[in-house]
Design a protein around this motif. Sequence first.
Motif, PDB file in Angstrom:
ATOM      1  N   ARG A 236     -24.401  19.928 -15.395  1.00 33.62           N
ATOM      2  CA  ARG A 236     -22.812  19.661 -14.410  1.00 33.62           C
ATOM      3  C   ARG A 236     -21.703  20.314 -15.943  1.00 33.62           C
ATOM      4  NH1 ARG A 236     -22.294  15.732 -11.048  1.00 33.62           N
ATOM      5  NH2 ARG A 236     -24.246  14.963 -10.521  1.00 33.62           N
ATOM      6  N   ILE A 237     -22.060  20.402 -17.271  1.00 31.92           N
ATOM      7  CA  ILE A 237     -21.658  20.684 -17.962  1.00 31.92           C
ATOM      8  C   ILE A 237     -20.696  22.246 -17.906  1.00 31.92           C
ATOM      9  CG2 ILE A 237     -19.973  21.319 -20.165  1.00 31.92           C
ATOM     10  CD1 ILE A 237     -22.700  18.828 -20.990  1.00 31.92           C
ATOM     11  N   ALA A 238     -21.467  22.907 -17.401  1.00 32.37           N
ATOM     12  CA  ALA A 238     -21.636  24.490 -17.419  1.00 32.37           C
ATOM     13  C   ALA A 238     -21.182  24.739 -16.211  1.00 32.37           C
ATOM     14  CB  ALA A 238     -22.682  25.658 -17.212  1.00 32.37           C
ATOM     15  N   ALA A 239     -20.750  23.649 -15.142  1.00 29.70           N
ATOM     16  CA  ALA A 239     -20.733  24.003 -13.939  1.00 29.70           C
ATOM     17  C   ALA A 239     -18.995  23.826 -13.697  1.00 29.70           C
ATOM     18  CB  ALA A 239     -20.899  22.940 -12.728  1.00 29.70           C
ATOM     19  N   TYR A 273     -20.347  23.157 -26.377  1.00 29.10           N
ATOM     20  CA  TYR A 273     -20.282  23.951 -25.215  1.00 29.10           C
ATOM     21  C   TYR A 273     -19.903  24.721 -24.173  1.00 29.10           C
ATOM     22  CZ  TYR A 273     -24.271  24.407 -22.147  1.00 29.10           C
ATOM     23  OH  TYR A 273     -25.640  25.568 -21.377  1.00 29.10           O
ATOM     24  N   ARG A 274     -19.356  24.114 -24.079  1.00 26.35           N
ATOM     25  CA  ARG A 274     -18.661  24.314 -22.544  1.00 26.35           C
ATOM     26  C   ARG A 274     -17.169  25.906 -23.102  1.00 26.35           C
ATOM     27  NH1 ARG A 274     -15.440  20.013 -19.096  1.00 26.35           N
ATOM     28  NH2 ARG A 274     -17.370  19.993 -18.291  1.00 26.35           N
ATOM     29  N   GLN A 275     -17.252  24.892 -24.008  1.00 24.43           N
ATOM     30  CA  GLN A 275     -15.775  26.325 -24.634  1.00 24.43           C
ATOM     31  C   GLN A 275     -16.769  27.982 -24.847  1.00 24.43           C
ATOM     32  OE1 GLN A 275     -15.184  25.747 -28.341  1.00 24.43           O
ATOM     33  NE2 GLN A 275     -12.790  26.344 -28.367  1.00 24.43           N
ATOM     34  N   GLN A 276     -18.175  27.806 -25.376  1.00 25.17           N
ATOM     35  CA  GLN A 276     -18.466  29.375 -25.976  1.00 25.17           C
ATOM     36  C   GLN A 276     -18.726  29.037 -24.391  1.00 25.17           C
ATOM     37  OE1 GLN A 276     -21.462  27.636 -28.119  1.00 25.17           O
ATOM     38  NE2 GLN A 276     -20.934  27.083 -29.764  1.00 25.17           N
ATOM     39  N   LEU A 277     -19.238  29.195 -23.679  1.00 26.91           N
ATOM     40  CA  LEU A 277     -19.597  29.811 -22.139  1.00 26.91           C
ATOM     41  C   LEU A 277     -18.065  29.744 -21.475  1.00 26.91           C
ATOM     42  CD1 LEU A 277     -21.988  27.106 -20.603  1.00 26.91           C
ATOM     43  CD2 LEU A 277     -22.910  28.901 -22.141  1.00 26.91           C
ATOM     44  N   GLN A 278     -17.234  28.975 -21.677  1.00 21.74           N
ATOM     45  CA  GLN A 278     -16.100  29.810 -20.305  1.00 21.74           C
ATOM     46  C   GLN A 278     -15.797  31.195 -21.769  1.00 21.74           C
ATOM     47  OE1 GLN A 278     -13.263  26.485 -21.105  1.00 21.74           O
ATOM     48  NE2 GLN A 278     -13.548  26.284 -19.372  1.00 21.74           N
TER      49      GLN A 278
END
Length: 288
Positions: A236-239, A273-278
């Motif tokens: 969900r965080i990744a989404a 984690y979200r920041q790194q994926l973005q």
Amino acid sequence: MEGVPERFDSPRDRAEFLRPAHRAGVELYRAAIVDCAFEPHGHDAYGFGVIDQGVERFRLRGAEHLAPVDTLVAMQPEDLHTGRAETPQGWSYRMVYLDEDLLRGLGGGAAWRFDEALIRDPRTVAPVSALMHRLWRAAEQGAEPLAFDSLLVELVEHLRPHARDAGVPREACAAARFRPVMELMRARLDEPLTLDELAAAAGLSPFHFLRSFRREHHATPQQMLMALRLLEAKRRIAAGEPLAQVAAATGLADQAHLTRAFSRRYGVTPARYRQQLQQSGTRPRRHA
């Protein structure tokens, strides 16, 4: 984000996630850990890791393992495991996580199983280590998709001799008795579950269920439930869901609880984690 730390409690620990923008089902990870001791957790993907420095101690499939430099760790989807430094200097390592469907496609269609948690053959470890470096660099620099995918296929070819075909779908490998238990956990991640409810789903008395579940999964039902909650939170965080909403949807008390639990299992805070994926998804693509 205000009130959410971006790093480990210890300044000596660091970790970073990266995903290639074009290829779903691949996640790259690298970390250097001295003080953090990872709580039992799992990944909804195969995990392959190379130790660059130091020694890691981890528990996987009911056994303790030591992973020194130049060893390769092989984990199957949802294998619960821990991780901590065995030496005062800590350890550094890199991981590649591959979704099961993607690995089936890359590896010829059959599900894989690894009987050994550690691969020590230098003819495998050395090229896999080099390929992990190249995959990170390719994803970070936005290399052409064909170049990244070619490296990925090469990586899988080096791993293939150490795997065996499962022969049956992965879900059939688990004891049939506990399938309803796992389904109940996944269906009610945001609700409290009692021992009696889980035992009833397995058709066992409560304490017989506890003993049998631990023998089958090498984890307590509570550890498994938390691992499943954090896997769903990670998805969900990744989404892009708001973190407070993620916490509520996965049965965690609040955003602070989510941050603590996530960091103890994945090495970064949810916000980081979200920041790194973005960041990895918005890097410009460079052509050779």
